[in-house]
Design an enzyme around this catalytic site. Sequence first.
Site, PDB file in Angstrom:
ATOM      1  N   SER A 145      -7.918  -5.655  -2.509  1.00 57.48           N
ATOM      2  CA  SER A 145      -7.856  -4.880  -3.756  1.00 57.48           C
ATOM      3  C   SER A 145      -8.532  -5.710  -4.825  1.00 57.48           C
ATOM      4  O   SER A 145      -8.517  -6.948  -4.763  1.00 57.48           O
ATOM      5  CB  SER A 145      -6.399  -4.631  -4.152  1.00 57.48           C
ATOM      6  OG  SER A 145      -6.337  -4.143  -5.485  1.00 57.48           O
ATOM      7  N   TYR A 161       1.845  -8.232  -5.529  1.00 59.34           N
ATOM      8  CA  TYR A 161       0.790  -7.470  -4.840  1.00 59.34           C
ATOM      9  C   TYR A 161      -0.548  -8.200  -5.002  1.00 59.34           C
ATOM     10  O   TYR A 161      -1.273  -8.402  -4.028  1.00 59.34           O
ATOM     11  CB  TYR A 161       0.734  -6.062  -5.442  1.00 59.34           C
ATOM     12  CG  TYR A 161      -0.352  -5.173  -4.895  1.00 59.34           C
ATOM     13  CD1 TYR A 161      -0.212  -4.562  -3.659  1.00 59.34           C
ATOM     14  CD2 TYR A 161      -1.517  -4.916  -5.624  1.00 59.34           C
ATOM     15  CE1 TYR A 161      -1.202  -3.726  -3.160  1.00 59.34           C
ATOM     16  CE2 TYR A 161      -2.501  -4.088  -5.133  1.00 59.34           C
ATOM     17  CZ  TYR A 161      -2.346  -3.482  -3.903  1.00 59.34           C
ATOM     18  OH  TYR A 161      -3.321  -2.662  -3.409  1.00 59.34           O
TER      19      TYR A 161
END
Length: 257
Positions: A145, A161
């Site tokens: 990501s 995350y």
Amino acid sequence: MDRFSLKGKVALVTGGTRGMGEATAIGFAEAGADVAVTGRKLPELEQVADKIRKLRRKSIAVTAHLGHVEEIQSLVDKVVKEFGKIDILVNNAGTNPALSSTMEMTEKLWDAVMNLNLKGLFFLSQAVAKVMKEHGGGAIINVASIAGVKPELNPQAAHVYSISKAGVIMATQVMAVDLAPYKIRVNGIAPGLVKTKMSLSGFEVMPGREEMLLKRTPLRRLGEPDDVVGAMIYFASDASAWVTGKTLEVDGGELLT
Ligand SMILES: NC(=O)c1ccc[n+]([C@@H]2O[C@H](COP(=O)([O-])OP(=O)(O)OC[C@H]3O[C@@H](n4cnc5c(N)ncnc54)[C@H](OP(=O)(O)O)[C@@H]3O)[C@@H](O)[C@H]2O)c1
């Protein structure tokens, strides 16, 4: 276009029930691959497998919780039993809980995110690499990501995350070096915001997030699951035969701003 063809290849796509995993599984089938999809929910997985069969490719749906390392080997065994090999692995399953800033983090949340996003990804890659080695090579694609490249400024964003996805980018490089002698290439994609169940739940807890993201995305739109499929096919196919260890940002240009 033969260099982009996946004819004769077998792919295993994690997080194949919806979102980018479903789009990738179907894109691979359109490019000629047989595709095994995995996630935790069998009915949704079966629907995706049916869509693949309608494209006249073979497909199986196998459930596994990839945050539980002990479930990994039986997943791999089932796919190999059905198809005899695995040429392509897409490590796409992931979780992104909101409200996990440094001050709010709990050990339980840390473990849940890390166990799926990083530990599961690593040990599934290890198990599949052993199969690929026996069959002369393969391609592994990790879904990172852009959150793994730069931290989110929003205090409500999921910082564990980001830490896990930074780990995914390094795991891609480490595995690329380690597995190159077996002709296994390891690459990744780092999406910006793609409209899926995961990202849409973030809009609910962070009002104004969509407008803010649009403003800082040069292509002035958020991603759709299909936007990552071209990059996935590139990394899965011979088109990227001399590329390994790379993570491609697929983000409408967001990281530029
Ligand atoms: N959407 C974004 O904006 C965005 C941006 C950058 C990166 N990503 C990454 O892209 C990947 C796909 O996300 P998405 O946005 O497509 O999300 P999604 O639509 O919510 O899909 C997540 C997938 O992961 C599976 N999954 C979740 N927990 C699992 C577990 N414990 N074991 C096995 N499978 C599990 C889910 O299936 P089950 O529920 O059936 O288990 C589902 O298929 C993730 O790695 C995510 O971090 C997303």
